[in-house]
Enzyme design. Structure first.
Site, PDB file in Angstrom:
ATOM      1  N   ASP A 427       1.814  36.804   0.843  1.00 17.57           N
ATOM      2  CA  ASP A 427       1.953  35.849  -0.256  1.00 17.57           C
ATOM      3  C   ASP A 427       1.845  34.417   0.258  1.00 17.57           C
ATOM      4  O   ASP A 427       1.972  34.149   1.469  1.00 17.57           O
ATOM      5  CB  ASP A 427       3.306  36.055  -0.952  1.00 17.57           C
ATOM      6  CG  ASP A 427       3.261  35.725  -2.437  1.00 17.57           C
ATOM      7  OD1 ASP A 427       2.342  34.993  -2.859  1.00 17.57           O
ATOM      8  OD2 ASP A 427       4.156  36.190  -3.173  1.00 17.57           O
ATOM      9  N   ASP A 486       0.127  36.904 -11.284  1.00 18.30           N
ATOM     10  CA  ASP A 486       1.535  37.282 -11.312  1.00 18.30           C
ATOM     11  C   ASP A 486       1.957  37.888 -12.648  1.00 18.30           C
ATOM     12  O   ASP A 486       3.021  38.491 -12.734  1.00 18.30           O
ATOM     13  CB  ASP A 486       2.426  36.077 -11.002  1.00 18.30           C
ATOM     14  CG  ASP A 486       2.680  35.914  -9.515  1.00 18.30           C
ATOM     15  OD1 ASP A 486       2.364  36.837  -8.747  1.00 18.30           O
ATOM     16  OD2 ASP A 486       3.203  34.852  -9.109  1.00 18.30           O
TER      17      ASP A 486
END
Length: 688
Positions: A427, A486
């Site tokens: 990430d 997301d």
């Protein structure tokens, strides 16, 4: 020298006779065995009044010294002269141009899929430093290409298309995030007016780079148009000392005479040819299931539930390392938390593997929490001044600092050596917010990924950047999957996956089934809609299955089995799309995947919102063989989608319909009256 390159129905003609730098005379449809001399001579333009006294020639290094008053390819240098031309292969060219003490090598390739790849290497052969401002690729585009399309977006709403006519002047998109960003222009397309998924001629460019960039389209009143792109360099970011070189990222250009899907076919084939072809496993990620509530007691039931529905890879997300109880602390301290995991991750890993699944782990190696042991021990490893802005309570770790780079490599290497980790969710949750550091941070990241892959070649890596803020062909050389966004809200995901998939094949785009109520939007959706949306990607689950009832678990297990059955088709076939009446944000849309031999296909007919018509247009099926006959049947994906109709179409009552491919593509079949936010999955098989 006049050079003709040909591949996959695409042709390129390059005028490299000198003395000026080479010029692309033609990039588009393969012209066959044309005489390049006759072609180039036929295209020498007239000299208009009140202009320079020679015909305009738009070279790869166009600038004011050549009469080009648009954006120059290389800033800070002019008067380029061609010095050398070579042919490393039948479909590639290397040229050398000189401007005073500067030498520019340009690599030009036409791939087997008909994509054009270009990059420059600029070398300072003088005695004084040189600071380049731009080192861009310029691609001339025919005058008939008048409509422009690229993308923008924000967190959880990435890849929003925007279209406009290209008038005189420059449409310039610059990203200054230190990553492409949620508003990345992504793929800039210039095509004939009204181009669509299956129609129109299009030229497109993408910069294979994960840092700051510029992408632009320019039309000059002189009648010439270009697409261009290059790395966006901050003032003084690159200073070439004597003998030093700068190599630009690859610019990748495509051409299609069959609309956007034609471009996708080329890009998808190229990526699949380069990346290792492996089945994309069904993933369960723990983030939206448990967030930071991690313990063996909490996760063991989820491991069992995942295995029972057929999950193949279990990924432990954020919250496993020392002191990480929320997103405000401990980032950078890459050791397993001894309080929540007194025996390390071994009990969880063993439980996962005993149930026949692989184990994956979340990391965010490029960032650091100010409240962390790492930041306290090495404040000099943080990018920017001590009072630099935080973002999500994070600072940026300076990967160009040798000690920081080695620390990250050693930390990750230790984890991968101790545990049988098959997958890293990598990430990156913030912009850099600093000028002049993007290049060094991006190149250090590439080196870090390469070094880690060299030590652990069988570990797969996912690129996640607060969702879809780093989806590009530069990082794809180092990773195996993208986290597309997301948001797991299927209504938003339909749009995001549709447009992200224009460049990247579906199997590289993570698509997860979320909880009934989406965590980000709060929208509640039907399980069948969630399952159908996640089917067309690298499928996974991000939902606490221990809270699902038996009926939903059975539906998820059936969906996993269907995904595994269809996976060879979904992850190798040709992606097709049709926008039904409504334009780029339609009421109803259709997308699908057609097998390479066109013997079978899977489509999803999706209702996004209430229809303006009592009877919607028929469902048409692009991509089929017009001379074959096919049977169309609905597939069970969760419960049947809800309809509001007094009676269904006749073929739905019968259970299938058999028609020639030409009829299915041109005329279609009657659509059932689905309510909004529903999807009907259809399997199409050729009749033997």
């Amino acid at each position: 020298m006049l050079i003709q390159l040909r591949s996959a129905g695409t042709g390129l003609v390059l005028d490299a006779r000198g003395p000026h730098p080479p010029a692309i005379v033609h990039f588009g449809r393969d012209l066959g065995d044309v005489d390049p001399v006759s072609l180039v001579d036929a295209l020498v333009p007239a000299v208009p009044p009140s202009a320079m006294d020679l015909p305009l020639r738009l070279s790869l290094l166009a600038g004011p010294d050549q009469g080009w008053t648009g954006r120059p390819a290389v800033g800070g240098a002019s008067a380029w002269r061609l010095a050398l031309v070579s042919r490393p292969s039948p479909v590639s060219v290397t040229t050398e141009s000189r401007s005073g003490p500067l030498v520019l090598h340009t690599s030009i390739e036409l791939t087997a899929q008909g994509l054009l790849r270009l990059r420059h290497r600029l070398t300072n052969t003088g005695d004084a430093p040189f600071t380049p401002s731009t080192v861009d690729m310029l691609l001339p585009v025919p005058d008939r290409a008048r409509e422009l399309m690229d993308f923008s977006g924000v967190w959880s709403y990435e890849r929003r298309p925007q279209r406009m006519p290209l008038r005189d002047g420059v449409w310039l998109r610059e990203t200054r995030h230190g990553r492409p960003g949620h508003d990345d222009p992504y793929l800039m397309m210039l095509g004939t007016p009204g181009f669509g998924f299956d129609s129109g001629e299009i030229w497109a460019v993408h910069l294979a780079w994960s840092g700051d960039k510029r992408v632009f389209a320019e039309r000059s009143p002189l009648g010439r148009a270009v697409l261009g792109c290059g790395e966006l360099l901050g003032p003084g970011e690159i200073v070439l000392g004597p003998g030093e070189s700068y190599e630009s990222p690859w610019a990748v250009a495509g051409w299609s005479d069959s609309g956007i899907d034609g471009l996708s076919a080329r890009f998808h084939a190229e990526i699949r040819a380069v990346k290792r072809p492996i089945p994309r496993p069904v993933v369960l990620n723990t983030w939206e299931a448990v967030y930071f509530d991690q313990s063996m007691e909490r996760l063991r039931p989820l491991v069992d539930a995942a295995a029972e529905v057929g999950v193949e890879r279990f990924v432990l997300d954020d919250g496993w390392f020392t002191g990480r109880t929320d997103d405000r602390r401990a980032l950078g301290d890459w050791t397993v938390d001894p309080e929540r995991w007194p025996d390390g991750l071994h009990p969880l890993v063993n439980a996962v593997r005993e149930r026949g699944m692989e184990f994956g782990l979340w990391v965010e190696p490029e960032m650091v929490s100010p409240d962390s042991a790492l930041a306290r021990a090495h404040p000099d490893w943080l990018l920017g001044p001590p009072d630099a802005l935080t973002w999500r309570h994070q600072r940026v770790l300076d990967l160009a600092e040798p000690g920081a780079w080695q620390y990250v490599l050693d930390s990750l290497n230790a984890l991968l050596s101790e545990y049988p980790i098959a997958y890293l969710k990598w990430d990156q949750n913030r912009d850099l917010l600093l000028e002049g550091v993007s290049h060094r941070q991006t190149t250090a990241l590439y080196r870090l990924l390469a070094a880690l892959r060299a030590r652990h070649p069988h570990v797969e890596i996912e690129s996640c950047a607060s969702g879809g803020a780093r989806v590009d062909l530069g990082i794809l050389e180092h990773v195996d999957r993208f986290w597309t966004s997301d948001t797991n809200d299927p209504l938003e995901r339909q749009r995001i996956q549709r447009w992200t998939g224009v460049l990247v094949p579906p199997e590289y785009l993570g698509a997860h089934v979320g909880a009934p109520t989406a965590h980000i939007t709060g929208r509640r959706t039907d399980l069948g809609f969630r399952l159908a949306t996640a089917l067309f990607g690298g499928a996974g689950i991000e939902w606490d299955l221990t809270t699902a009832d038996d009926s939903d678990r059975r539906a998820v297990a059936a969906w996993v089995a269907l995904y595994k059955e269809l996976r060879p088709l979904l992850h190798t076939g040709t992606v097709v799309r049709t926008a039904l009446p409504g334009g780029d944000d339609p009421e109803r849309l259709l997308h699908g995947v057609v097998a390479a031999d066109r013997t079978q296909a899977v489509y999803a007919y999706v209702t996004m919102r209430a229809s303006a018509s009592a009877l919607p247009a028929p469902i048409r099926f692009p991509g089929l063989d017009p001379d074959r006959t096919y049977t169309v049947r609905p597939l069970a994906v969760g419960a049947a989608p809800r309809t509001v109709q007094a009676a269904p179409p006749g073929w739905v009552e019968r259970g299938d319909v058999t028609l020639p491919g030409r009829v299915l593509a041109e005329v279609g079949i009657a659509a059932p009256l689905l309510t909004p936010e529903r999807a009907l999955v259809l399997r199409v098989c050729a009749v033997a």
